[in-house]
Design a protein around this motif. Structure first.
Motif, PDB file in Angstrom:
ATOM      1  N   ASN A 340       0.887  -1.268   0.197  1.00 39.38           N
ATOM      2  CA  ASN A 340      -0.246   0.024   0.029  1.00 39.38           C
ATOM      3  C   ASN A 340       1.029   1.314   0.145  1.00 39.38           C
ATOM      4  OD1 ASN A 340       0.400   0.901   2.922  1.00 39.38           O
ATOM      5  ND2 ASN A 340      -0.365  -1.143   3.305  1.00 39.38           N
ATOM      6  N   LYS A 341       0.475   2.431  -0.193  1.00 40.53           N
ATOM      7  CA  LYS A 341       1.163   3.586  -0.558  1.00 40.53           C
ATOM      8  C   LYS A 341       1.969   3.897   0.877  1.00 40.53           C
ATOM      9  CE  LYS A 341      -3.005   6.702   0.333  1.00 40.53           C
ATOM     10  NZ  LYS A 341      -3.544   7.800   0.026  1.00 40.53           N
ATOM     11  N   ASP A 342       1.315   3.659   2.026  1.00 39.49           N
ATOM     12  CA  ASP A 342       1.948   3.999   2.963  1.00 39.49           C
ATOM     13  C   ASP A 342       3.508   3.354   3.151  1.00 39.49           C
ATOM     14  OD1 ASP A 342       0.151   5.622   3.870  1.00 39.49           O
ATOM     15  OD2 ASP A 342      -1.164   4.071   5.017  1.00 39.49           O
ATOM     16  N   ASP A 343       3.501   2.391   2.513  1.00 45.14           N
ATOM     17  CA  ASP A 343       5.109   1.541   2.489  1.00 45.14           C
ATOM     18  C   ASP A 343       6.198   2.169   1.643  1.00 45.14           C
ATOM     19  OD1 ASP A 343       3.584  -0.847   3.960  1.00 45.14           O
ATOM     20  OD2 ASP A 343       3.073  -1.362   1.725  1.00 45.14           O
ATOM     21  N   PHE A 344       5.639   3.202   1.274  1.00 47.29           N
ATOM     22  CA  PHE A 344       6.730   3.902   0.281  1.00 47.29           C
ATOM     23  C   PHE A 344       6.819   5.501   0.711  1.00 47.29           C
ATOM     24  CE2 PHE A 344       4.740   0.375  -2.087  1.00 47.29           C
ATOM     25  CZ  PHE A 344       5.774  -0.433  -2.050  1.00 47.29           C
ATOM     26  N   ILE A 345       6.450   5.852   1.678  1.00 46.23           N
ATOM     27  CA  ILE A 345       6.752   7.076   2.083  1.00 46.23           C
ATOM     28  C   ILE A 345       8.128   7.468   2.315  1.00 46.23           C
ATOM     29  CG2 ILE A 345       6.119   8.970   4.027  1.00 46.23           C
ATOM     30  CD1 ILE A 345       3.350   7.510   4.241  1.00 46.23           C
TER      31      ILE A 345
END
Length: 487
Positions: A340-345
């Motif tokens: 999910n996008k939070d994994d790549f902040i």
């Protein structure tokens, strides 16, 4: 008169019965060779509990050293060198044998090794093995030679249509439990670009692994050997059983003589590489640890073991992730529950893949086209290769310490359907070597801008695309979106 009418009715009924049988057969094939694979299998709790990112790291230098090979010709010679230097065993697994003279040299090297007493075990995919036509006598050669064994993984069975999608995609050679080469190349001229080859080149990458301490059982070469033994003795790996008639015996003898002659000539031409010892320590880099990962040996949808490991490494990367894959088709089944996008902040993500102009695989690029905009929208730096040649490499780099290389494409087929295998290398020096090999590809690529067009680069020209190719790919993109789980 009445008899004629009855006969006519019977003929009509037979025709309708035949229509019904054909319809039922097509429904059976659609259900068991297509629709059944839409289901995805989750990762089991047991596998997750035994999988830890920390397992890929080691604080001290381990027994394995590595050599990265990007150059196509060097990769072909490296395979011949490993086979030529083998003393006891050669365990080999490949997805396909393709066209050209390179397969002749490959088989000639295997035959010479077997003649000097090396036990040669070759496992090929049961559909795409390529042992047909001019290569068919090689099958009889294996059957006749006491030191050669050939098996095919899951040959197609029309009564079991699901066997169509149970493919073996592994590509590696293991010699004497001491040296191994693994990567994405199949065996064929387009992968090795020999001097006689004048067509489009398929660029790829291999890693040679050298086990410097045979008593250290942590070496990844032993992990690879254990996997080979498991798949070699698996029920899906079928020995080739054919009656070798006299004519087939003569065909095998003639082909064997031809193969030996061609390999002898190759050895003479490449004496410095094939006949002289090479200091492997001098030309290799140290590694802290190399780990072998692979998919399970199941039919239907598999647990996505390789994809799970890769996504875990993505999540735990600190700064950057680099992905190189010829085919990029991130299906819903690959994303939901994995990323999910939070994994790549605060992480920079780079993707290198083929462009519309360079790709030779039209269905796969059509699948990528359906995801291209969403990938760019996620702030991933997408580079597309601008060349008449194409990219076939499968590699992942996590920060400046870990690199994964092998047969895994970033698509649903590699995640859930095929056998796949990779090595994950913990080595800062290995990452640097990979980046050096990447430089030429990146220099021939263009960055996709946020408007989905290319960022202008005065040093790189967008490769022209034939209108027919563009039309075919755009048209296919509407069709394959319904079946991307088979791509």
């Amino acid at each position: 008169m009445m008899e004629n009418i009855i006969q006519a009715l019977l003929e009509i009924n037979k025709f309708k019965l035949l229509q019904i049988i054909i319809l039922v057969w097509f429904i059976y094939i659609f259900l068991t060779a297509v629709l059944i694979f839409a289901h995805t299998k989750p990762i089991s709790p047991d596998y997750m509990s035994n999988s830890l990112v920390a397992n890929f790291y080691a604080e001290e230098v381990g027994p394995d050293r590595g050599i990265l090979i990007d150059n196509p010709l060097d990769s072909g010679l490296a395979r011949l060198k490993i086979i030529n230097d083998a003393q006891e065993t050669l365990n080999i697994s490949y997805f396909s044998i393709e066209t050209g003279e390179s397969p002749n040299l490959f088989f000639g090297a295997l035959l010479e090794a077997a003649d000097r007493g090396v036990k040669v075990n070759l496992l090929l995919d049961g559909i795409f093995h390529g042992i047909k036509g001019e290569f068919k006598p090689i099958m009889y050669t294996f059957m006749l030679h006491p030191n050669m064994n050939l098996k095919l993984y899951e040959p197609l069975n029309l009564l079991k249509p699901w066997t169509l999608n149970n493919r073996m995609h592994d590509k590696y050679i293991i010699a004497d439990n001491q040296v191994a080469i693994i990567g994405g190349r199949n065996i064929g001229d387009k992968y090795f670009a020999p001097e006689w080859y004048n067509y489009k080149v398929t660029n790829d990458r291999d890693v040679i692994v050298i086990n410097t301490d045979l008593e250290d059982l942590t070496s990844v070469v032993y992990q690879m050997s254990n996997y080979f033994e498991k798949i070699w003795h698996h029920q899906y790996a079928k020995p080739v059983n054919k009656i070798v008639y006299k004519i087939r015996h003569r065909m095998a003898s003639r082909k064997s003589a031809e193969l030996k002659e061609k390999f002898a000539l190759a050895k003479e031409i490449n004496q410095d590489i094939l006949q002289k010892p090479i200091d492997l320590i001098d030309v290799s880099f140290p590694t802290n640890k190399i780990t072998f990962i692979h998919n399970p040996l199941d039919r239907f949808a598999k647990e996505p073991w390789c994809w799970y490991e890769i996504t875990q490494l993505m999540k735990y990367a600190d700064d950057s992730i680099f992905i190189q894959s010829p085919y990029v088709i991130p299906s819903k089944g690959m994303i939901k529950g994995f990323l999910n996008k939070d994994d790549f902040i605060d992480k920079e993500i780079f993707l290198l893949t083929n462009s519309l102009g360079s790709t030779p695989n039209l269905p796969a690029y059509s699948g990528y086209l359906n995801h291209r905009k969403s990938i760019v929208d996620k702030d991933i730096n997408v580079f597309e290769f601008q060349s008449e040649d194409s990219l076939h490499t499968k590699a992942f780099v996590f920060d400046s310490e870990l690199v994964a290389i092998g047969s895994f494409n970033l698509d649903h087929r590699s995640a859930y359907l095929s056998t796949e295998s990779m090595v994950v290398i913990h080595s800062a020096e290995g990452v640097k070597k990979l980046e050096e090999g990447l430089a030429s590809y990146v220099k021939e690529s263009l960055l996709v801008d946020r408007d989905y067009n290319y960022v202008t680069d005065k040093n790189v020209a967008e490769i022209p695309v034939h209108p027919i190719k563009r039309i075919i790919i755009n048209s296919l993109s509407y069709i394959v979106k319904w079946f991307e789980y088979l791509l």
